[in-house]
Motif scaffolding. Sequence first.
Motif, PDB file in Angstrom:
ATOM      1  N   THR A 180     121.999  59.618  18.942  1.00 27.58           N
ATOM      2  CA  THR A 180     122.472  58.308  19.390  1.00 27.58           C
ATOM      3  C   THR A 180     122.700  58.375  20.882  1.00 27.58           C
ATOM      4  O   THR A 180     123.304  59.317  21.397  1.00 27.58           O
ATOM      5  CB  THR A 180     123.788  57.916  18.682  1.00 27.58           C
ATOM      6  N   TYR A 200     128.486  63.473   7.714  1.00 30.46           N
ATOM      7  CA  TYR A 200     127.592  63.932   6.651  1.00 30.46           C
ATOM      8  C   TYR A 200     128.353  64.198   5.357  1.00 30.46           C
ATOM      9  O   TYR A 200     127.901  63.848   4.277  1.00 30.46           O
ATOM     10  CB  TYR A 200     126.813  65.170   7.102  1.00 30.46           C
ATOM     11  N   MET A 239     118.754  63.536  14.378  1.00 29.62           N
ATOM     12  CA  MET A 239     119.813  62.531  14.423  1.00 29.62           C
ATOM     13  C   MET A 239     120.321  62.459  15.861  1.00 29.62           C
ATOM     14  O   MET A 239     120.838  63.433  16.385  1.00 29.62           O
ATOM     15  CB  MET A 239     120.956  62.929  13.477  1.00 29.62           C
ATOM     16  N   GLY A 297     116.727  58.809  13.606  1.00 28.19           N
ATOM     17  CA  GLY A 297     116.783  59.928  12.682  1.00 28.19           C
ATOM     18  C   GLY A 297     115.473  59.997  11.921  1.00 28.19           C
ATOM     19  O   GLY A 297     114.754  58.996  11.802  1.00 28.19           O
ATOM     20  N   HIS A 323     114.996  53.899  13.340  1.00 31.60           N
ATOM     21  CA  HIS A 323     115.731  53.887  14.593  1.00 31.60           C
ATOM     22  C   HIS A 323     116.439  52.553  14.733  1.00 31.60           C
ATOM     23  O   HIS A 323     116.146  51.599  14.018  1.00 31.60           O
ATOM     24  CB  HIS A 323     114.828  54.196  15.788  1.00 31.60           C
ATOM     25  N   VAL A 379     116.841  66.276   6.858  1.00 32.16           N
ATOM     26  CA  VAL A 379     117.169  65.290   7.892  1.00 32.16           C
ATOM     27  C   VAL A 379     117.184  65.989   9.243  1.00 32.16           C
ATOM     28  O   VAL A 379     117.824  67.036   9.404  1.00 32.16           O
ATOM     29  CB  VAL A 379     118.540  64.635   7.610  1.00 32.16           C
ATOM     30  N   VAL A 400     121.912  55.006  10.284  1.00 31.96           N
ATOM     31  CA  VAL A 400     120.648  55.740  10.219  1.00 31.96           C
ATOM     32  C   VAL A 400     120.634  56.690   9.026  1.00 31.96           C
ATOM     33  O   VAL A 400     119.685  56.705   8.240  1.00 31.96           O
ATOM     34  CB  VAL A 400     120.377  56.488  11.545  1.00 31.96           C
ATOM     35  N   VAL A 401     121.689  57.497   8.864  1.00 28.93           N
ATOM     36  CA  VAL A 401     121.711  58.465   7.762  1.00 28.93           C
ATOM     37  C   VAL A 401     121.730  57.746   6.418  1.00 28.93           C
ATOM     38  O   VAL A 401     121.035  58.159   5.484  1.00 28.93           O
ATOM     39  CB  VAL A 401     122.912  59.430   7.870  1.00 28.93           C
ATOM     40  N   GLY A 436     128.807  65.799  13.884  1.00 31.32           N
ATOM     41  CA  GLY A 436     128.345  64.989  12.767  1.00 31.32           C
ATOM     42  C   GLY A 436     128.795  65.459  11.398  1.00 31.32           C
ATOM     43  O   GLY A 436     128.571  64.766  10.399  1.00 31.32           O
ATOM     44  N   GLY A 477     124.994  56.180  13.799  1.00 31.22           N
ATOM     45  CA  GLY A 477     124.566  57.381  13.085  1.00 31.22           C
ATOM     46  C   GLY A 477     124.721  57.195  11.590  1.00 31.22           C
ATOM     47  O   GLY A 477     123.852  57.586  10.808  1.00 31.22           O
TER      48      GLY A 477
END
Length: 141
Positions: A76, A119, A74, A59, A47, A71, A89-90, A115, A86
């Motif tokens: 924010t 991604y 997710m 996430g 986080h 995953v 995090v990813v 998202g 984001g």
Amino acid sequence: MDTNALRLVEGPPPLTHYLRLRRDSGLTPVRADQGAAAITGSWSACHVVDAGGVPVAMGRVIGDGGWYFHVVDMATDPGHQRQGLGRRVVEWLIADVRARAPEGAYLSLIGDPPGQRLYRSLGLDDVAPSLGMAMVLGADD
């Protein structure tokens, strides 16, 4: 907002913040018992906290530790969106799976429209013709 004051922390946020981030970011709200189980059942999590230590993004990865990793969560805080949190995090979650999972691990997620571009930019591909499916279990099943 000074993004330099934001710090990524390994592990999930505290339960109250996990529940708040899910709710405030538009994810389906969950009960405290569901959230507690989710946090402890994580294979990996991180986080982002602001200068005051308040979690503003998160996430998690759930998985079997062998080959399948997914995953989830997710989220924010709306006041901190569009600042690259984001992505941070990813990227961290993907790096963690790469570092700790066996070679050939399968990483997936269900990407909501906001998202999907992020991604894809990180190397995740659409799984068409497959289609994500879900079922919410309730007392009336």
